[in-house]
Design an enzyme around this catalytic site. Structure first.
Site, PDB file in Angstrom:
ATOM      1  N   GLU A  18     -23.084 -45.999  71.458  1.00  0.00           N
ATOM      2  CA  GLU A  18     -22.414 -46.996  70.609  1.00  0.00           C
ATOM      3  C   GLU A  18     -22.600 -48.434  71.086  1.00  0.00           C
ATOM      4  O   GLU A  18     -21.641 -49.151  71.366  1.00  0.00           O
ATOM      5  CB  GLU A  18     -20.923 -46.635  70.484  1.00  0.00           C
ATOM      6  CG  GLU A  18     -20.744 -45.210  69.980  1.00  0.00           C
ATOM      7  CD  GLU A  18     -19.284 -44.778  69.824  1.00  0.00           C
ATOM      8  OE1 GLU A  18     -18.420 -45.469  70.345  1.00  0.00           O
ATOM      9  OE2 GLU A  18     -19.062 -43.753  69.170  1.00  0.00           O
TER      10      GLU A  18
ATOM     11  N   ASN B 111     -27.304 -43.250  71.321  1.00  0.00           N
ATOM     12  CA  ASN B 111     -26.460 -42.497  70.389  1.00  0.00           C
ATOM     13  C   ASN B 111     -25.581 -43.458  69.589  1.00  0.00           C
ATOM     14  O   ASN B 111     -24.900 -44.293  70.166  1.00  0.00           O
ATOM     15  CB  ASN B 111     -25.581 -41.542  71.218  1.00  0.00           C
ATOM     16  CG  ASN B 111     -24.930 -40.467  70.401  1.00  0.00           C
ATOM     17  OD1 ASN B 111     -25.548 -39.925  69.476  1.00  0.00           O
ATOM     18  ND2 ASN B 111     -23.695 -40.124  70.711  1.00  0.00           N
TER      19      ASN B 111
ATOM     20  N   HIS C 202     -20.704 -38.139  61.947  1.00  0.00           N
ATOM     21  CA  HIS C 202     -19.317 -37.866  61.574  1.00  0.00           C
ATOM     22  C   HIS C 202     -19.217 -38.206  60.086  1.00  0.00           C
ATOM     23  O   HIS C 202     -19.051 -39.357  59.708  1.00  0.00           O
ATOM     24  CB  HIS C 202     -18.348 -38.738  62.380  1.00  0.00           C
ATOM     25  CG  HIS C 202     -18.397 -38.486  63.858  1.00  0.00           C
ATOM     26  ND1 HIS C 202     -18.046 -37.268  64.414  1.00  0.00           N
ATOM     27  CD2 HIS C 202     -18.761 -39.279  64.896  1.00  0.00           C
ATOM     28  CE1 HIS C 202     -18.180 -37.332  65.734  1.00  0.00           C
ATOM     29  NE2 HIS C 202     -18.620 -38.538  66.051  1.00  0.00           N
TER      30      HIS C 202
ATOM     31  N   GLU D 189     -23.237 -35.232  66.876  1.00  0.00           N
ATOM     32  CA  GLU D 189     -21.776 -35.006  66.908  1.00  0.00           C
ATOM     33  C   GLU D 189     -21.267 -34.581  65.536  1.00  0.00           C
ATOM     34  O   GLU D 189     -20.205 -35.003  65.091  1.00  0.00           O
ATOM     35  CB  GLU D 189     -21.041 -36.278  67.346  1.00  0.00           C
ATOM     36  CG  GLU D 189     -21.497 -36.836  68.674  1.00  0.00           C
ATOM     37  CD  GLU D 189     -20.666 -38.025  69.158  1.00  0.00           C
ATOM     38  OE1 GLU D 189     -19.560 -38.245  68.630  1.00  0.00           O
ATOM     39  OE2 GLU D 189     -21.130 -38.720  70.062  1.00  0.00           O
TER      40      GLU D 189
ATOM     41  N   ASP E  20     -19.594 -33.343  62.267  1.00  0.00           N
ATOM     42  CA  ASP E  20     -18.353 -32.753  61.760  1.00  0.00           C
ATOM     43  C   ASP E  20     -18.047 -33.454  60.445  1.00  0.00           C
ATOM     44  O   ASP E  20     -18.820 -34.331  60.033  1.00  0.00           O
ATOM     45  CB  ASP E  20     -17.193 -32.859  62.766  1.00  0.00           C
ATOM     46  CG  ASP E  20     -16.974 -34.256  63.322  1.00  0.00           C
ATOM     47  OD1 ASP E  20     -17.405 -35.235  62.671  1.00  0.00           O
ATOM     48  OD2 ASP E  20     -16.370 -34.392  64.393  1.00  0.00           O
TER      49      ASP E  20
END
Ligand code: GLA
Length: 370
Positions: free
Chosen positions: A158, A203, A243, A275, A277
């Site tokens: 990030e 990332n 996400h 990641e 979801d």
């Protein structure tokens, strides 16, 4: 418009469930998503509550069966491994790493540098040289400890935040204050030296598609990557955190996402979903309808990602709804207005596979081999 048709999905999910014999084969020798993905040359895995791997039988069996890749969570953040400067604590990191290797799986480290998980003492270091030395030492020691046996590292997590107002789009953080934007180059160089065989990843969140808040995030990422290339900074891949939210499905622009993947592939970079979801806040209270919504967008997203030869791994941020930061309510805006628990991951809280599990299996089966 999503090209997904709910009736087709349900038929596919049911037949996939029947064909996989999943319910009957719940033992560790059953075929899991990791095996299905591996047949196409793709790594599948998940973040895990590392401390539960040796304590919870069904949980452990699920990870052993489904994952070919295991991702560290909290264990290897900088503040966890070096709470006091030079006092290293690797017991928890070692435990998850050793479990991974003992079970014949690949290990993926997350994350060497993240502004949210800097040790408190870092901000108190005086002088740029001291901060650089602490950063490089941390990376050398941590990545060096697992060198030669690690599939990939999130080297920096990030790094971009446009509202911070810098011309380069980089985030203002203690790293920026103490070192400057060169912290990124230093981090990747130190990681390469410490573990030359690991895939080095930057990332990021919200790079999948333009968002209202930060429509130019992806361009800032490309600029950063181009700078790395010009300076010979060793970066191998971009992590798409992924996400996602069901509310975005109707506007999902497959061409835009495919174009982004091509832009990275053209620069010689690999791509990982790191990641994944899904926030189901906008979907109905009815569980079946909600699960179908989640599975539908998940499948559409995966189909585009898997079509890119640059995509090498798919990682979910947990396997069961029980573990999810979305279920836990870390971000109030992800909570459901009906008060029901969210259902963001492939398995429910009782470790039963949900429609999204079968949607993923189908997506892997349909993916081109790489
Ligand atoms: C971010 C971080 C992860 C994790 C997730 C959700 O995406 O990269 O380490 O904290 O949020 O909890």
């Amino acid at each position: 418009m999503p090209r997904f048709d709910r009736r087709t999905f349900l038929a596919t999910a049911v037949s996939a469930a029947a064909c996989s014999g999943f319910a009957a084969k719940s033992s560790a020798d059953a075929t899991g998503l990791g095996d299905i993905a591996a047949a196409k040359g793709i790594w599948f895995g998940s973040w895990t509550r590392g401390s539960s791997l040796d304590q919870d039988g069904p949980y452990t069996a699920m990870y052993a069966r489904e994952c070919r890749l295991i991702v560290s969570g909290l264990e290897l953040h900088w503040d966890a491994v070096e709470p006091q400067q030079n006092a290293k604590e690797f017991a928890e990191g070692d435990a998850i790493f050793n479990w991974t290797l003992r079970h014949g799986k690949k290990f993926r480290g997350h994350a060497l540098v993240w502004h949210e998980r800097l040790p408190k003492w870092f901000a108190g270091l005086s002088g740029r040289a001291a901060a650089e030395s602490a950063l490089v030492t941390h990376i050398r020691v941590t990545a060096g400890r697992y060198a030669g046996k690690t599939y990939s590292w999130d080297v920096v997590n990030e790094a971009i935040r446009l509202p911070d107002g810098r011309a380069d789009g980089l985030r203002n953080s203690k790293l920026m204050e103490q070192i400057g934007p060169e912290y990124l180059d230093l981090a990747f160089q130190a990681a390469r030296e410490a573990d030359p065989g690991a895939l080095l990843v930057l990332n990021e969140y919200d790079i999948e598609l333009p968002t209202e808040d930060e429509p130019d995030r992806f361009q800032a990422l490309l600029n950063l990557v181009d700078g790395f290339k010009a300076r010979n900074v060793p970066i191998d891949a971009i992590g798409f955190q992924s996400h996602l939210q069901t509310k975005e499905h109707s506007a999902f622009d497959q061409g835009e996402l495919a174009g982004r993947l091509k832009a990275l592939a053209d620069r010689g970079l690999k791509v990982l979903i790191t990641e994944m979801d899904m926030v189901d806040r906008a979907s109905p209270s009815d569980v079946a309808a909600r699960d179908a919504d989640v599975a539908a967008y998940w499948r559409d997203y995966l189909d585009v990602m898997l079509a890119s030869p640059a995509l090498v791994a798919v990682v979910t941020w947990g396997l069961t709804d029980k573990d999810s930061w979305i279920t836990r309510g870390d971000l109030p805006e992800f909570k459901r207005s009906d008060g029901l628990p969210p259902r963001p991951l492939p398995f429910d809280t009782e470790y039963r596979p949900k429609p999204v599990y079968f949607a993923m299996a189908e997506a892997f089966k349909n993916a081109p081999k790489r």
